[in-house]
Design an enzyme around this catalytic site. Structure first.
Site, PDB file in Angstrom:
ATOM      1  CG  HIS A  66      -0.315   0.260   2.522  1.00  0.00           C
ATOM      2  ND1 HIS A  66      -0.031  -0.747   3.407  1.00  0.00           N
ATOM      3  CD2 HIS A  66       0.102   1.404   3.112  1.00  0.00           C
ATOM      4  CE1 HIS A  66       0.517  -0.239   4.495  1.00  0.00           C
ATOM      5  NE2 HIS A  66       0.619   1.069   4.337  1.00  0.00           N
ATOM      6  CG  ASP A  83      -0.070  -4.092   2.745  1.00  0.00           C
ATOM      7  OD1 ASP A  83       0.075  -3.504   1.653  1.00  0.00           O
ATOM      8  OD2 ASP A  83      -0.059  -3.500   3.840  1.00  0.00           O
ATOM      9  CB  SER A 118       3.463   1.752   6.289  1.00  0.00           C
ATOM     10  OG  SER A 118       2.376   2.065   7.126  1.00  0.00           O
TER      11      SER A 118
END
EC number: 3.4.21.108
Length: 427
Positions: free
Chosen positions: A162, A194, A271
Protein backbone atom coordinates in the site's frame (compact mmCIF):
# COMPACT_ATOMS: atom_id res chain seq x y z
CA UNK A 1 45.99 4.55 59.19
CA UNK A 2 44.97 7.82 60.86
CA UNK A 3 46.48 6.72 64.23
CA UNK A 4 49.77 5.83 62.56
CA UNK A 5 49.93 9.28 60.94
CA UNK A 6 49.31 10.95 64.33
CA UNK A 7 52.09 8.93 66.05
CA UNK A 8 54.60 9.60 63.29
CA UNK A 9 53.85 13.33 63.33
CA UNK A 10 54.15 13.47 67.14
CA UNK A 11 57.56 11.76 67.10
CA UNK A 12 58.72 14.13 64.36
CA UNK A 13 57.67 17.25 66.30
CA UNK A 14 59.26 15.96 69.52
CA UNK A 15 62.57 15.43 67.76
CA UNK A 16 62.41 18.88 66.27
CA UNK A 17 61.42 20.78 69.44
CA UNK A 18 63.38 18.83 72.09
CA UNK A 19 66.87 20.27 71.27
CA UNK A 20 65.55 23.82 71.30
CA UNK A 21 63.79 23.37 74.63
CA UNK A 22 66.90 21.71 76.10
CA UNK A 23 69.10 24.66 75.10
CA UNK A 24 66.62 27.07 76.63
CA UNK A 25 66.62 25.17 79.94
CA UNK A 26 70.44 24.98 80.07
CA UNK A 27 70.76 28.69 79.44
CA UNK A 28 68.25 29.43 82.17
CA UNK A 29 70.06 27.27 84.70
CA UNK A 30 73.42 28.87 83.86
CA UNK A 31 71.98 32.33 84.42
CA UNK A 32 70.59 31.31 87.77
CA UNK A 33 73.91 29.73 88.78
CA UNK A 34 75.88 32.86 87.88
CA UNK A 35 73.57 35.06 89.90
CA UNK A 36 73.92 32.90 92.97
CA UNK A 37 77.70 32.81 92.70
CA UNK A 38 77.99 36.59 92.47
CA UNK A 39 76.13 37.04 95.76
CA UNK A 40 78.42 34.65 97.58
CA UNK A 41 77.37 32.92 100.68
CA UNK A 42 74.47 34.75 102.21
CA UNK A 43 72.27 34.03 105.17
CA UNK A 44 70.20 30.98 105.54
CA UNK A 45 67.07 32.90 104.79
CA UNK A 46 68.45 34.22 101.52
CA UNK A 47 69.57 30.74 100.48
CA UNK A 48 66.20 29.30 101.30
CA UNK A 49 64.48 31.94 99.21
CA UNK A 50 66.90 31.32 96.35
CA UNK A 51 66.33 27.60 96.56
CA UNK A 52 62.61 28.12 96.68
CA UNK A 53 62.86 30.37 93.62
CA UNK A 54 64.90 27.80 91.74
CA UNK A 55 62.43 25.09 92.62
CA UNK A 56 59.53 27.17 91.39
CA UNK A 57 61.38 28.06 88.18
CA UNK A 58 62.23 24.43 87.55
CA UNK A 59 58.64 23.39 88.21
CA UNK A 60 57.33 25.98 85.78
CA UNK A 61 59.89 24.96 83.12
CA UNK A 62 59.10 21.28 83.49
CA UNK A 63 55.28 21.81 83.28
CA UNK A 64 55.44 24.10 80.23
CA UNK A 65 57.82 21.80 78.38
CA UNK A 66 55.73 18.70 79.07
CA UNK A 67 52.52 20.39 78.01
CA UNK A 68 54.09 21.71 74.83
CA UNK A 69 55.65 18.37 73.91
CA UNK A 70 52.36 16.53 74.39
CA UNK A 71 49.66 18.96 73.26
CA UNK A 72 51.24 20.54 70.21
CA UNK A 73 52.18 17.31 68.38
CA UNK A 74 48.87 15.72 69.25
CA UNK A 75 46.81 18.73 68.12
CA UNK A 76 48.74 19.22 64.90
CA UNK A 77 48.68 15.52 64.13
CA UNK A 78 44.95 15.24 64.70
CA UNK A 79 44.28 18.32 62.57
CA UNK A 80 46.45 17.17 59.66
CA UNK A 81 45.04 13.65 59.81
CA UNK A 82 41.46 14.95 59.75
CA UNK A 83 42.22 17.11 56.71
CA UNK A 84 43.89 14.23 54.89
CA UNK A 85 41.04 11.83 55.67
CA UNK A 86 38.39 14.32 54.50
CA UNK A 87 40.28 15.05 51.29
CA UNK A 88 40.76 11.34 50.67
CA UNK A 89 37.02 10.77 51.20
CA UNK A 90 36.10 13.59 48.77
CA UNK A 91 38.37 12.10 46.12
CA UNK A 92 37.01 8.57 46.47
CA UNK A 93 33.26 9.26 46.55
CA UNK A 94 32.84 10.74 43.00
CA UNK A 95 35.03 8.01 41.52
CA UNK A 96 32.90 5.22 42.97
CA UNK A 97 29.66 6.92 41.83
CA UNK A 98 30.95 7.52 38.28
CA UNK A 99 32.02 3.91 37.83
CA UNK A 100 28.64 2.66 39.04
CA UNK A 101 26.61 4.86 36.63
CA UNK A 102 28.83 4.04 33.68
CA UNK A 103 28.40 0.34 34.25
CA UNK A 104 24.61 0.60 34.41
CA UNK A 105 24.45 2.67 31.22
CA UNK A 106 26.41 0.11 29.23
CA UNK A 107 24.37 -2.72 30.71
CA UNK A 108 20.91 -1.40 29.77
CA UNK A 109 21.60 0.29 26.41
CA UNK A 110 20.60 -2.81 24.46
CA UNK A 111 18.23 -0.89 22.15
CA UNK A 112 21.05 1.42 21.07
CA UNK A 113 23.12 -1.65 20.20
CA UNK A 114 20.28 -2.99 18.03
CA UNK A 115 19.94 0.30 16.14
CA UNK A 116 23.69 0.56 15.61
CA UNK A 117 23.78 -2.93 14.13
CA UNK A 118 20.91 -2.74 11.64
CA UNK A 119 19.82 0.89 11.26
CA UNK A 120 21.86 1.52 8.10
CA UNK A 121 19.73 -0.93 6.10
CA UNK A 122 16.49 1.06 6.64
CA UNK A 123 15.44 3.38 3.78
CA UNK A 124 12.97 6.22 3.30
CA UNK A 125 10.50 5.89 0.39
CA UNK A 126 8.87 8.91 -1.28
CA UNK A 127 6.00 8.82 -3.76
CA UNK A 128 6.32 11.84 -6.08
CA UNK A 129 3.27 13.26 -7.87
CA UNK A 130 4.37 13.94 -11.47
CA UNK A 131 1.41 16.26 -12.11
CA UNK A 132 2.22 18.80 -9.40
CA UNK A 133 5.53 20.58 -8.93
CA UNK A 134 7.05 22.62 -6.14
CA UNK A 135 6.95 26.34 -6.92
CA UNK A 136 10.53 27.03 -5.80
CA UNK A 137 12.45 23.86 -6.70
CA UNK A 138 10.43 22.80 -9.72
CA UNK A 139 10.51 19.19 -8.47
CA UNK A 140 7.44 16.93 -8.15
CA UNK A 141 5.79 17.26 -4.76
CA UNK A 142 5.68 14.36 -2.32
CA UNK A 143 2.27 12.68 -2.42
CA UNK A 144 3.01 10.14 0.31
CA UNK A 145 5.90 8.41 2.01
CA UNK A 146 6.81 5.21 3.74
CA UNK A 147 9.69 3.05 4.84
CA UNK A 148 11.49 -0.08 3.71
CA UNK A 149 14.68 -2.03 4.28
CA UNK A 150 17.37 -3.58 2.13
CA UNK A 151 17.26 -7.37 1.84
CA UNK A 152 19.89 -7.83 -0.91
CA UNK A 153 23.16 -6.00 -1.48
CA UNK A 154 22.31 -5.36 -5.13
CA UNK A 155 19.48 -2.94 -4.31
CA UNK A 156 16.42 -5.10 -3.54
CA UNK A 157 14.17 -3.39 -0.98
CA UNK A 158 11.15 -4.74 0.90
CA UNK A 159 8.14 -2.60 1.85
CA UNK A 160 4.35 -2.62 2.10
CA UNK A 161 2.29 -2.84 -1.07
CA UNK A 162 0.00 0.00 0.00
CA UNK A 163 3.03 2.31 0.18
CA UNK A 164 3.81 2.11 -3.55
CA UNK A 165 0.74 0.91 -5.50
CA UNK A 166 -2.68 2.33 -6.40
CA UNK A 167 -1.06 5.75 -6.86
CA UNK A 168 -1.42 6.83 -10.52
CA UNK A 169 0.75 9.59 -12.03
CA UNK A 170 3.49 9.06 -9.49
CA UNK A 171 7.13 7.96 -9.32
CA UNK A 172 9.01 6.23 -6.50
CA UNK A 173 12.23 7.51 -4.94
CA UNK A 174 14.36 5.85 -2.27
CA UNK A 175 16.67 7.68 0.11
CA UNK A 176 19.36 5.65 1.84
CA UNK A 177 20.58 6.17 5.39
CA UNK A 178 23.68 7.99 4.06
CA UNK A 179 21.52 10.56 2.25
CA UNK A 180 21.85 9.28 -1.32
CA UNK A 181 18.63 9.23 -3.36
CA UNK A 182 17.80 6.86 -6.22
CA UNK A 183 14.75 6.31 -8.45
CA UNK A 184 13.13 2.94 -7.80
CA UNK A 185 11.11 0.50 -9.86
CA UNK A 186 8.45 -1.83 -8.48
CA UNK A 187 9.46 -5.46 -9.00
CA UNK A 188 6.93 -7.60 -7.16
CA UNK A 189 3.60 -6.84 -5.51
CA UNK A 190 1.22 -9.03 -3.55
CA UNK A 191 -1.80 -7.08 -2.37
CA UNK A 192 -3.13 -10.09 -0.48
CA UNK A 193 -0.23 -10.00 1.97
CA UNK A 194 0.37 -6.24 1.47
CA UNK A 195 4.00 -6.78 0.47
CA UNK A 196 6.10 -5.35 -2.35
CA UNK A 197 9.72 -5.19 -3.46
CA UNK A 198 11.56 -2.29 -5.10
CA UNK A 199 14.81 -2.19 -7.02
CA UNK A 200 17.38 0.60 -7.12
CA UNK A 201 20.50 0.55 -9.30
CA UNK A 202 23.22 0.43 -6.67
CA UNK A 203 25.27 -2.34 -5.07
CA UNK A 204 27.18 -2.95 -1.86
CA UNK A 205 24.33 -1.93 0.42
CA UNK A 206 24.03 -2.99 4.08
CA UNK A 207 21.51 -5.82 4.37
CA UNK A 208 18.94 -6.48 7.09
CA UNK A 209 19.06 -10.00 8.51
CA UNK A 210 15.76 -11.89 8.51
CA UNK A 211 14.86 -13.77 11.68
CA UNK A 212 12.02 -16.13 12.61
CA UNK A 213 8.63 -14.89 13.73
CA UNK A 214 7.51 -18.38 14.75
CA UNK A 215 9.79 -18.31 17.81
CA UNK A 216 8.48 -15.00 19.18
CA UNK A 217 6.85 -14.83 22.60
CA UNK A 218 4.43 -12.31 24.04
CA UNK A 219 6.32 -9.78 26.12
CA UNK A 220 9.50 -9.98 24.03
CA UNK A 221 11.27 -6.68 23.35
CA UNK A 222 11.12 -5.35 19.78
CA UNK A 223 12.28 -2.18 18.01
CA UNK A 224 10.40 -0.45 15.16
CA UNK A 225 12.53 1.45 12.64
CA UNK A 226 11.28 3.76 9.92
CA UNK A 227 10.47 7.29 8.82
CA UNK A 228 7.21 8.40 10.45
CA UNK A 229 5.92 11.76 9.20
CA UNK A 230 8.95 11.98 6.87
CA UNK A 231 11.35 11.97 9.86
CA UNK A 232 14.07 9.58 8.74
CA UNK A 233 15.91 7.18 11.04
CA UNK A 234 13.28 7.18 13.78
CA UNK A 235 13.40 4.53 16.49
CA UNK A 236 10.61 3.34 18.79
CA UNK A 237 10.59 0.36 21.13
CA UNK A 238 8.02 -1.84 22.84
CA UNK A 239 7.03 -5.43 23.40
CA UNK A 240 5.11 -8.07 21.49
CA UNK A 241 1.52 -7.92 22.76
CA UNK A 242 0.26 -10.92 20.74
CA UNK A 243 1.88 -13.23 18.21
CA UNK A 244 -1.24 -14.68 16.56
CA UNK A 245 -3.65 -11.82 15.87
CA UNK A 246 -5.81 -13.23 13.06
CA UNK A 247 -6.65 -11.00 10.10
CA UNK A 248 -10.33 -11.83 10.62
CA UNK A 249 -10.16 -10.12 14.01
CA UNK A 250 -8.99 -6.97 12.23
CA UNK A 251 -11.69 -7.16 9.58
CA UNK A 252 -9.25 -8.10 6.79
CA UNK A 253 -11.33 -10.88 5.27
CA UNK A 254 -9.25 -11.24 2.11
CA UNK A 255 -6.08 -12.08 4.02
CA UNK A 256 -5.12 -15.21 5.87
CA UNK A 257 -2.37 -13.82 8.09
CA UNK A 258 -1.77 -13.94 11.81
CA UNK A 259 -0.35 -10.50 12.55
CA UNK A 260 2.11 -9.51 15.25
CA UNK A 261 0.60 -7.02 17.68
CA UNK A 262 2.96 -4.63 19.44
CA UNK A 263 2.80 -1.50 21.56
CA UNK A 264 5.84 0.00 19.80
CA UNK A 265 4.75 3.23 18.13
CA UNK A 266 4.08 2.69 14.40
CA UNK A 267 2.81 5.94 12.88
CA UNK A 268 2.29 7.31 9.38
CA UNK A 269 5.47 6.71 7.41
CA UNK A 270 6.57 3.72 9.49
CA UNK A 271 4.70 1.39 7.11
CA UNK A 272 7.10 -0.95 5.36
CA UNK A 273 9.87 -0.54 7.90
CA UNK A 274 11.30 -3.44 9.90
CA UNK A 275 10.22 -4.66 13.31
CA UNK A 276 13.41 -6.17 14.75
CA UNK A 277 14.29 -8.27 17.78
CA UNK A 278 17.19 -7.65 20.16
CA UNK A 279 19.49 -9.68 17.90
CA UNK A 280 19.03 -7.08 15.15
CA UNK A 281 16.96 -9.43 12.97
CA UNK A 282 13.76 -8.39 11.19
CA UNK A 283 10.89 -10.43 12.59
CA UNK A 284 8.11 -8.40 10.96
CA UNK A 285 7.18 -5.61 8.55
CA UNK A 286 5.43 -2.62 10.13
CA UNK A 287 1.97 -2.45 8.60
CA UNK A 288 -0.63 -0.39 10.47
CA UNK A 289 -1.58 1.39 13.65
CA UNK A 290 -5.05 1.37 15.19
CA UNK A 291 -4.47 3.64 18.17
CA UNK A 292 -1.77 4.44 20.69
CA UNK A 293 -0.32 1.18 21.97
CA UNK A 294 -2.00 -1.02 19.33
CA UNK A 295 -0.02 -1.58 16.12
CA UNK A 296 0.43 -4.52 13.79
CA UNK A 297 3.22 -6.02 11.72
CA UNK A 298 3.34 -8.74 9.08
CA UNK A 299 5.32 -11.74 10.42
CA UNK A 300 8.62 -12.32 8.65
CA UNK A 301 7.73 -15.97 7.98
CA UNK A 302 5.00 -14.78 5.58
CA UNK A 303 7.52 -12.40 4.03
CA UNK A 304 9.93 -15.25 3.29
CA UNK A 305 7.21 -17.13 1.40
CA UNK A 306 6.46 -14.02 -0.65
CA UNK A 307 10.16 -13.52 -1.46
CA UNK A 308 10.60 -17.15 -2.52
CA UNK A 309 7.63 -16.97 -4.90
CA UNK A 310 8.83 -13.64 -6.28
CA UNK A 311 12.28 -15.11 -6.96
CA UNK A 312 10.71 -18.05 -8.81
CA UNK A 313 8.63 -15.69 -10.95
CA UNK A 314 11.69 -13.64 -11.84
CA UNK A 315 13.51 -16.79 -12.95
CA UNK A 316 10.58 -17.79 -15.14
CA UNK A 317 10.19 -14.27 -16.51
CA UNK A 318 6.51 -14.10 -15.56
CA UNK A 319 4.55 -10.99 -14.61
CA UNK A 320 5.82 -9.34 -11.46
CA UNK A 321 2.48 -8.33 -9.96
CA UNK A 322 0.23 -10.79 -8.17
CA UNK A 323 -2.85 -10.68 -6.01
CA UNK A 324 -5.95 -8.64 -6.67
CA UNK A 325 -6.13 -6.28 -9.65
CA UNK A 326 -5.57 -2.58 -9.13
CA UNK A 327 -8.81 -0.86 -8.14
CA UNK A 328 -10.04 2.68 -8.49
CA UNK A 329 -7.92 5.00 -6.42
CA UNK A 330 -9.35 6.78 -3.39
CA UNK A 331 -6.17 7.46 -1.39
CA UNK A 332 -6.82 6.07 2.09
CA UNK A 333 -5.60 3.26 4.30
CA UNK A 334 -8.44 1.81 6.36
CA UNK A 335 -9.19 -0.72 9.05
CA UNK A 336 -12.43 -2.53 9.87
CA UNK A 337 -13.78 -1.73 13.33
CA UNK A 338 -14.18 -5.12 14.97
CA UNK A 339 -15.78 -5.44 18.43
CA UNK A 340 -12.35 -5.72 20.06
CA UNK A 341 -11.00 -2.63 18.30
CA UNK A 342 -14.17 -0.69 19.07
CA UNK A 343 -13.84 -1.59 22.74
CA UNK A 344 -10.24 -0.36 22.79
CA UNK A 345 -11.13 2.89 21.01
CA UNK A 346 -14.04 3.63 23.34
CA UNK A 347 -11.91 2.93 26.41
CA UNK A 348 -9.19 5.32 25.21
CA UNK A 349 -11.38 8.15 23.88
CA UNK A 350 -14.48 9.81 25.26
CA UNK A 351 -15.42 11.15 21.80
CA UNK A 352 -16.50 7.74 20.49
CA UNK A 353 -20.30 7.37 20.26
CA UNK A 354 -21.60 4.59 22.50
CA UNK A 355 -24.09 3.41 19.86
CA UNK A 356 -21.40 2.83 17.21
CA UNK A 357 -21.35 -0.89 16.42
CA UNK A 358 -19.41 -1.13 13.12
CA UNK A 359 -17.71 0.87 10.40
CA UNK A 360 -14.31 1.48 8.80
CA UNK A 361 -11.61 3.57 10.44
CA UNK A 362 -9.59 5.88 8.17
CA UNK A 363 -6.10 5.82 9.66
CA UNK A 364 -4.16 7.44 6.80
CA UNK A 365 -5.06 9.89 4.01
CA UNK A 366 -2.57 10.47 1.21
CA UNK A 367 -1.92 14.15 0.50
CA UNK A 368 -3.27 15.19 -2.90
CA UNK A 369 -5.47 12.10 -3.24
CA UNK A 370 -9.22 12.21 -4.00
CA UNK A 371 -9.93 11.44 -0.34
CA UNK A 372 -7.74 14.34 0.76
CA UNK A 373 -9.38 16.70 -1.73
CA UNK A 374 -12.82 15.55 -0.59
CA UNK A 375 -12.10 16.35 3.06
CA UNK A 376 -11.44 12.97 4.68
CA UNK A 377 -9.10 13.06 7.66
CA UNK A 378 -7.24 10.39 9.66
CA UNK A 379 -9.47 9.19 12.48
CA UNK A 380 -12.72 9.53 10.54
CA UNK A 381 -15.08 6.55 10.68
CA UNK A 382 -16.96 5.67 7.48
CA UNK A 383 -20.47 4.40 8.21
CA UNK A 384 -22.28 4.73 4.83
CA UNK A 385 -21.34 5.06 1.14
CA UNK A 386 -24.04 5.91 -1.39
CA UNK A 387 -26.68 5.24 1.29
CA UNK A 388 -25.36 1.71 1.88
CA UNK A 389 -24.18 0.69 5.33
CA UNK A 390 -20.45 0.03 5.62
CA UNK A 391 -19.48 -2.76 8.01
CA UNK A 392 -15.97 -3.64 6.80
CA UNK A 393 -13.28 -2.68 4.30
CA UNK A 394 -14.69 -5.09 1.70
CA UNK A 395 -17.83 -2.93 1.52
CA UNK A 396 -15.67 0.06 0.60
CA UNK A 397 -13.96 -1.90 -2.20
CA UNK A 398 -17.38 -3.00 -3.47
CA UNK A 399 -18.52 0.62 -3.59
CA UNK A 400 -15.44 1.54 -5.63
CA UNK A 401 -16.08 -1.36 -8.01
CA UNK A 402 -19.60 -0.16 -8.79
CA UNK A 403 -18.13 2.44 -11.11
CA UNK A 404 -20.15 5.44 -9.97
CA UNK A 405 -18.43 8.74 -10.62
CA UNK A 406 -18.89 10.14 -7.12
CA UNK A 407 -19.07 8.54 -3.71
CA UNK A 408 -21.43 10.08 -1.15
CA UNK A 409 -19.81 9.17 2.16
CA UNK A 410 -21.20 9.53 5.68
CA UNK A 411 -18.53 9.75 8.36
CA UNK A 412 -18.24 10.22 12.11
CA UNK A 413 -15.65 12.77 13.20
CA UNK A 414 -15.65 12.53 16.95
CA UNK A 415 -19.31 12.71 17.93
CA UNK A 416 -20.33 14.71 14.83
CA UNK A 417 -21.85 13.14 11.73
CA UNK A 418 -20.65 14.66 8.45
CA UNK A 419 -21.15 14.16 4.70
CA UNK A 420 -18.33 14.29 2.13
CA UNK A 421 -18.19 13.70 -1.61
CA UNK A 422 -15.22 11.96 -3.25
CA UNK A 423 -14.47 11.38 -6.92
CA UNK A 424 -12.13 8.35 -7.18
CA UNK A 425 -9.47 8.19 -9.89
CA UNK A 426 -9.40 5.43 -12.46
CA UNK A 427 -6.25 3.28 -12.53
Amino acid sequence: MALRCINNLEIFLRRCTAPTLHRCCVASSRTAHTASSSKGSGGDNSKDKENNGQNKSGYRSFGWRSAFQFCVPFSLGALVSAVLIERHRDELTPTISARSLKGRRNEFNFIADVVAGCGDSVVYIEIKDTRHFDYFSGQPITASNGSGFVIEQNGLILTNAHVVINKPHTMVQVRLSDGRTFPATIEDVDQTSDLATLRIQVSGLPVMKLGKSSTLRSGEWVVALGSPLALSNTVTAGVISATQRASQELGLRNRDINYLQTDAAITFGNSGGPLVNLDGEAIGVNSMKVTAGISFAIPIDYVKVFLERAAERRKKGSAHKTGYPVKRYMGITMLTLTPDILFELKSRSQNMPNNLMHGVLVWKVIVGSPAHSGGLQPGDIVTHINKKEIKNSSDVYDALAEGRKDLEIVILRGVKQMHVKITPEDP
